[in-house]
Design a protein around this motif. Structure first.
Motif, PDB file in Angstrom:
ATOM      1  N   GLY A   1       0.863  -1.169   0.000  1.00  0.00           N
ATOM      2  CA  GLY A   1       0.000   0.000   0.000  1.00  0.00           C
ATOM      3  C   GLY A   1       0.900   1.220   0.000  1.00  0.00           C
ATOM      4  N   MET A   2       0.416   2.326  -0.547  1.00  0.00           N
ATOM      5  CA  MET A   2       1.268   3.516  -0.555  1.00  0.00           C
ATOM      6  C   MET A   2       0.439   4.782  -0.327  1.00  0.00           C
ATOM      7  SD  MET A   2       4.347   4.404  -3.071  1.00  0.00           S
ATOM      8  CE  MET A   2       5.208   5.955  -3.058  1.00  0.00           C
TER       9      MET A   2
ATOM     10  N   GLY B   1      -2.849  12.249  -3.928  1.00  0.00           N
ATOM     11  CA  GLY B   1      -3.132  11.424  -5.103  1.00  0.00           C
ATOM     12  C   GLY B   1      -4.533  10.856  -5.127  1.00  0.00           C
ATOM     13  N   LEU B   2      -5.502  11.637  -4.623  1.00  0.00           N
ATOM     14  CA  LEU B   2      -6.883  11.133  -4.675  1.00  0.00           C
ATOM     15  C   LEU B   2      -7.470  11.405  -6.057  1.00  0.00           C
ATOM     16  CD1 LEU B   2      -8.183  12.353  -1.211  1.00  0.00           C
ATOM     17  CD2 LEU B   2      -7.217  10.146  -1.845  1.00  0.00           C
ATOM     18  N   LEU B   3      -8.371  10.530  -6.484  1.00  0.00           N
ATOM     19  CA  LEU B   3      -9.013  10.732  -7.776  1.00  0.00           C
ATOM     20  C   LEU B   3     -10.121  11.765  -7.608  1.00  0.00           C
ATOM     21  CD1 LEU B   3      -9.041   6.983  -8.593  1.00  0.00           C
ATOM     22  CD2 LEU B   3      -7.752   8.703  -9.821  1.00  0.00           C
TER      23      LEU B   3
ATOM     24  N   PHE C   1     -11.521   2.090  -4.490  1.00  0.00           N
ATOM     25  CA  PHE C   1     -10.931   2.019  -5.829  1.00  0.00           C
ATOM     26  C   PHE C   1     -10.022   0.807  -6.041  1.00  0.00           C
ATOM     27  CE2 PHE C   1      -7.836   3.532  -9.052  1.00  0.00           C
ATOM     28  CZ  PHE C   1      -8.710   3.668 -10.118  1.00  0.00           C
ATOM     29  N   PRO C   2      -9.046   0.552  -5.134  1.00  0.00           N
ATOM     30  CA  PRO C   2      -8.174  -0.608  -5.370  1.00  0.00           C
ATOM     31  C   PRO C   2      -8.948  -1.924  -5.390  1.00  0.00           C
ATOM     32  CG  PRO C   2      -7.697   0.417  -3.252  1.00  0.00           C
ATOM     33  CD  PRO C   2      -8.623   1.322  -3.969  1.00  0.00           C
TER      34      PRO C   2
ATOM     35  N   ARG D   1      -7.451   4.323   1.790  1.00  0.00           N
ATOM     36  CA  ARG D   1      -7.360   3.653   0.503  1.00  0.00           C
ATOM     37  C   ARG D   1      -6.176   2.685   0.469  1.00  0.00           C
ATOM     38  NH1 ARG D   1      -6.254   7.239  -4.656  1.00  0.00           N
ATOM     39  NH2 ARG D   1      -4.323   7.575  -3.507  1.00  0.00           N
TER      40      ARG D   1
END
Ligand SMILES: Nc1ncnc2c1ncn2[C@@H]1O[C@H](COP(=O)(O)OP(=O)(O)OP(=O)(O)O)[C@@H](O)[C@H]1O
Ligand SMILES: [Mg+2]
Lengths: 360, 666
Positions: free
Chosen positions: A124-125, A131-133, A144-145, A192
């Motif tokens: 995970g990172m 870096g959110l959509l 999302f993942p 996330r």
């Protein structure tokens, strides 16, 4: 094993992530310098030659191990190559040379398909600017993942809700990232990255974009989370205080090189060189060094007081003032416990006073 | 290597020698007809057989395109107009809000009252038909350029040509391929509308933040998932801007394409009204185009704006939409014959406007005629044929004496000499201007122009620009287009200089004065949304057919960039620097001339660049009102379906625009 591990208290644990002689070079033709197999690379010579020939060696011969359940902090000033290192570890960029093994599997040899599988289940990172959509809600971002893995809607939303609760954002599921504060956005980033249940967790300066108060609060929560989750963590920061608060071990970087690896106490008490010493001079030792860091195993029969190993030295001062000279240190967290004498504590803090006087 | 200054001085002496020699060597002033090569004919003999082979599939494709277009037209015609208009109002509400909805109501009421509803729907049908292919092709090309960065430069270069090649030039091959009818217009609309979509796709995808991409990668996205689930949605609003520009480009093109006729649309309406000198009708149909342009623009832009809050939710919108459609269908089924359109109203209105306008034009005629003649004789003619040509008994009423020529030469040479010490560049520029004013732009010896262009190209763009310039000049000279080219150069140069002076002054005013800015902004917006065609109408009304009218039309279109960029450049000078200057005690004019203007120079330069591009792109359309330039050549070629001439002249214009752009870019 290399000398980096000789003083580690984590030696008995399994190695999760192993990194050996990793190089990353930016420039016109970096691979040219690494294609000859079999001969030993002399790091300093090669780095000098690369620089002379118009290349930028962003990561020079990095080697270290990260143990299971450990918080490994990589710390250095801006431009020292921290992001480059963590991007090599996660293979967002490809290293030019070296080996990286996750659970004994060679990451650099993984095919794109295998890499996708590893990222879907093991890694995970969290990113500095989140870096959110932008087009997805908090819930959708967190799920999302799982969506990418092809998980059904109901199942992934249930899992995402669980993660959102874990980071304390319940109630904001339907918000869009642009409607959240920085701290809240980073909570979404954390949720996330945890959704797939990774064992290895990368955080690249996750709290740097936040203001100091929120940062402090997020650090506490991060420690609370890790207490529950027991992940293996690689955490990047340029803030020495943050590093000392969070780290089991710290790797200090400068100009692409790792110049020292050790526990916060080791780095503070025996800096490898002037640069490190200067770097750590500002840190208030009494707050950062804990009783367990100074404890020795040999019993002291004259111990008159007890103290938990994860207490900072600060907490001992009142007891020393009350006349206690020897303490029994009770095991806590990663510290095995033992005994410590007031003289030793005062010597360490005196050392700080001396360094401060020097700098001032 | 000679220093640049010295090089230009030598060049000036060379040109001076040419000018002095030209009375004795007539081939210097005008390129002799006998020296040209039959480029257009060669193209025709080579290309036409190929087109013959392609004609079969082309006609088949045209028939295939015709079918859905007919269907769409029939549907738009069949539904009663109040239902369609209601749907447009709904879209306006959803895209933006009440204000736009009110605009939509007024605009559509105007179109109906004017009697142009069927024509407007026909135009809309072609625009809507050209949209899906243009958007899909543009998106695919943009995505490919994003995926394989190596093909991006070639793609962008191709787009530049597609956008600068005058529309009429590629209408000719399309006409030959597809025959008359709506198909060539549709294809031309697509060709013209693809580039903005490609550009916005490339831009949007490139602008997706690196961390969003990396985060998706770390979530284990495959490359397909990365593209469709992360990059494309993150670039959504830029992509919608692309759709907006595609719609506008397509509308502009569809209206231009009306010149080939055969389709009862609004472009044809304007054109036939202009040809018949029916001022009222042309003005009204022009206003219909403006109304359509504004509605299409604002609605699509509304959907593209990222922080859009809508007063009409998705659900309500769907219900209302369905209600309008059903009401329309039911009404039509019950009353199959009723159009609901007022028939006499529009025509009467047009006739009365016509009459009023006629009165106005007659009343103001002397004034505008005087203005036109004054500028024509005082400014345009001398620029075109030079002082040497204009100062004759027939034009200016006196003969040029040798002492006058001497005085003229002394004034310019002396001016240059005085300036030489401080600003040698300006001194040389003055020398060239003096020479060009004496001979006139169209009579300047062509070897001098060629030498100047090549030196400038080499100096600022290196071998590549040099090669491009040589190619363009070769095409023009040997294609027999030199005379037309000089006309174009003169018209463009004049329009650009006037636009930069007037537009620059207005932009300066707007930068210093908030009220002026608030007044100019909507005017600029409106000018920018209008299809180029519309600018011909007022110019034609006031000044009749002729070069002056073309100049006015070009200026109306090209005056927006200097206004916009000057204001933008001046207003965006860093406030810290302005404060520093004020603190140092600069007066307002010192602040403007010594701080703001120098700092805004790069932006203003970009504005001038845009002005030139706009002027060149308007050349061909201005040819409709009578010029003698390259645009007219393209137009003539279109009339004769002369593929070769159209392509040679069209490419000459495209190359000129590209060279001007590159020359001024740095
Ligand atoms: N794509 C690239 N191309 C060329 N040089 C790069 C690239 N990415 C990073 N670098 C260089 O590599 C060096 C290390 O960069 P890196 O991003 O790893 O620093 P960092 O320690 O993460 O700094 P920060 O705290 O600012 O994030 C810098 O000198 C940077 O300029
Ligand atoms: Mg970084």
């Amino acid at each position: 094993m290399p000398e980096t591990d000789q003083n580690s208290i984590d030696r008995h644990r399994n190695v999760k992530l192993q990194c050996r002689n990793v190089w990353k070079v930016y420039g016109p033709r970096p691979d040219y310098y690494f294609d000859a197999k079999g001969y030993r690379i002399e790091p300093e010579l090669l780095a000098a030659r690369l620089t002379a020939e118009g290349h930028l060696p962003a990561l020079i011969d990095a080697s270290f191990d990260v143990h299971e359940g450990e918080i490994f902090v990589i710390m250095g000033l801006s431009g020292s190559g921290k992001s480059t290192l963590v991007r090599c570890l996660s293979r967002l960029i490809d290293a030019n040379h070296g080996t990286i093994q996750l659970d004994g599997q060679d990451l650099l040899a993984a095919t794109p398909r295998e890499l996708i599988e590893i990222r879907r289940h093991k890694m995970g990172m969290v990113f500095q600017s989140f870096g959110l959509l932008p087009h997805l809600t908090v819930l959708e971002n967190t799920a999302f993942p799982l969506k990418l893995q092809g998980m059904g809607l109901a199942e992934r939303e249930a899992r995402a809700r669980e993660m959102i609760r874990l980071v304390g954002l319940d109630g904001r599921e339907a918000s869009y990232p642009s409607q959240l504060s920085g701290g809240q956005q980073q909570r979404v980033g954390i949720a996330r990255s945890l959704a797939v249940g990774p064992d290895l967790w990368f955080l690249d300066e996750p709290f740097s974009a936040l203001d100091p108060l929120i940062r402090r609060q997020m650090q506490d929560e991060f420690l609370r989370l890790q207490d529950q989750l027991k992940k293996t963590i690689v955490f990047i920061t340029h803030d020495i205080m943050e590093a000392c608060r969070l780290a089991d071990r710290i790797a200090l970087m400068r100009n692409g090189r790792i110049i020292q690896i050790g526990t916060p106490a080791e780095i503070l008490l025996s800096p490898a060189d002037e640069y490190v010493a200067e770097f750590t001079a500002e840190v208030a030792l009494a707050r950062v060094i804990r009783a367990g860091d100074l404890a020795v195993a040999a019993p002291m029969s004259e111990a008159t007081a007890e103290i938990s190993a994860d207490q900072p030295l600060e907490a001992l001062m009142s007891k020393i003032g009350a006349g206690h000279r020897h303490f029994r240190v009770l095991p806590a967290g990663r510290y095995p416990g033992g005994y410590v004498a007031a003289d030793r504590i005062l010597a360490v803090l005196g050392h700080e006073a001396a360094t401060l006087a020097e700098v001032g | 290597m000679a220093s640049p200054l010295f090089r230009w001085l030598l060049l000036f002496l060379f040109c001076l020698a040419l000018v002095l020699a030209s009375p004795f060597l007539p081939w210097l002033a005008a390129f002799p007809q006998g020296w040209t090569l039959p480029l257009a004919d060669v193209l025709n003999t080579w290309a036409l057989p190929v087109f013959d082979i392609l004609q079969g599939p082309g006609r088949a494709l045209a028939a295939g395109l015709d079918l859905p277009l007919r269907g769409l037209r029939a549907a738009l015609e069949w539904l009663p107009w109040p239902a369609l208009a209601g749907i447009v109002v709904l879209l306006a509400l959803r895209a933006s809000g009440w204000q736009l909805a009110v605009v939509a109501i007024i605009a559509q009421a105007g179109i109906v009252a004017g009697g142009y509803w069927p024509q407007a729907m026909n135009t809309l049908a072609i625009v809507l038909m050209s949209l899906p292919p243009a958007v899909l092709i543009g998106f695919a090309l943009g995505a490919a350029a994003h995926r394989w960065p190596r093909i991006e430069p070639a793609t962008v270069a191709a787009l530049d040509v597609m956008q600068t090649l005058p529309a009429f030039a590629y209408l000719i091959p399309l006409l030959i391929l597809f025959g008359f009818g709506p198909a060539p217009g549709l294809v031309a609309g697509v060709v013209f509308a693809v580039p903005p979509m490609v550009r916005n796709t490339i831009l949007g995808l490139a602008r997706v933040p690196a961390e969003v991409v990396e985060a998706a990668q770390m979530c284990g996205a495959t490359s397909g998932q990365l593209f469709w689930l992360a990059k494309v949605p993150a670039a959504r609003s830029q992509l919608l801007v692309g759709v907006n520009q595609t719609v506008m480009a397509s509308l502009s093109m569809v209206i231009i394409v009306a010149v080939i006729g055969g389709f009862n649309d609004i472009g044809w309406e304007v054109l036939s009204a202009m040809r018949g000198a029916e001022l009222g009708r042309s003005l009204m149909s022009g206003l219909v185009i403006v109304a359509m342009a504004i509605l299409l623009d604002r609605i699509t832009l509304g959907f593209a704006s990222p922080g859009r809050t809508t007063i009409l939710g998705q659900k309500k919108f769907r219900i209302a939409f369905g209600a309008f459609v059903i009401a329309g269908v039911v009404t039509r089924l019950i009353l199959p014959e009723v159009t609901f359109l007022p028939d006499a109203l529009g025509r009467n209105l047009a006739r009365s406007i016509d009459a009023t306008l006629m009165d106005f034009v007659v009343a103001t005629g002397p004034f505008f005629a005087a203005l036109r003649d004054g500028l024509n004789y005082g400014l345009m003619l001398p620029l075109r044929i030079g002082l040497l040509g204009a100062a004759t008994p027939t034009v200016w009423g006196f003969t040029l004496m040798p002492w006058m020529i001497a005085a003229y030469a002394i004034v310019f040479a002396g001016g240059a000499f005085i300036l030489w010490r401080r600003t040698p560049t300006l001194a040389i520029a003055i020398l060239f201007v003096g020479l060009a004013l004496a001979t006139g732009i169209t009579r300047f010896p062509w070897p001098g122009v060629v030498a100047m262009a090549l030196v400038a190209a080499w100096a600022s763009g290196g071998p590549r620009l040099f090669a491009m310039t040589s190619g363009a000049l070769g095409l023009i000279i040997f294609g027999g287009l030199w005379a037309a080219f000089t006309q174009s150069a003169y018209l463009t140069a004049l329009a650009v200089v006037l636009c930069v002076l007037i537009g620059g002054a207005l932009g300066l005013l707007a930068a210093e004065n908030d009220r002026a800015s608030a007044i100019l902004r909507p005017i600029n917006d409106a000018l920018q949304t209008m299809p180029q065609f519309v600018f011909l109408i007022p110019a034609l009304m006031l000044f009749r057919v002729g070069e002056f009218t073309a100049l006015i039309a070009i200026m109306l279109y090209a005056i927006v960039p200097p206004m916009r960029y000057v204001e933008h450049g001046l207003r965006n000078v860093s406030p810290a620097l302005v404060e520093a200057a004020v603190q140092m005690g600069a007066t307002r004019s010192q602040l403007l001339w010594q701080v703001k203007l120098p700092l805004a120079r790069p932006v203003i330069r970009l504005g001038i660049n845009q002005t030139i591009m706009a002027a060149i792109s308007m050349l061909v359309i201005a040819a409709l009102v009578g010029t003698r330039d390259l645009g007219q050549q393209v137009f003539i070629a279109l009339g004769k379906a002369d593929l070769g001439l159209g392509l040679v002249a069209g490419f000459a214009i495209a190359l000129l625009a590209l060279i001007a752009d590159r020359l001024l870019r740095d």
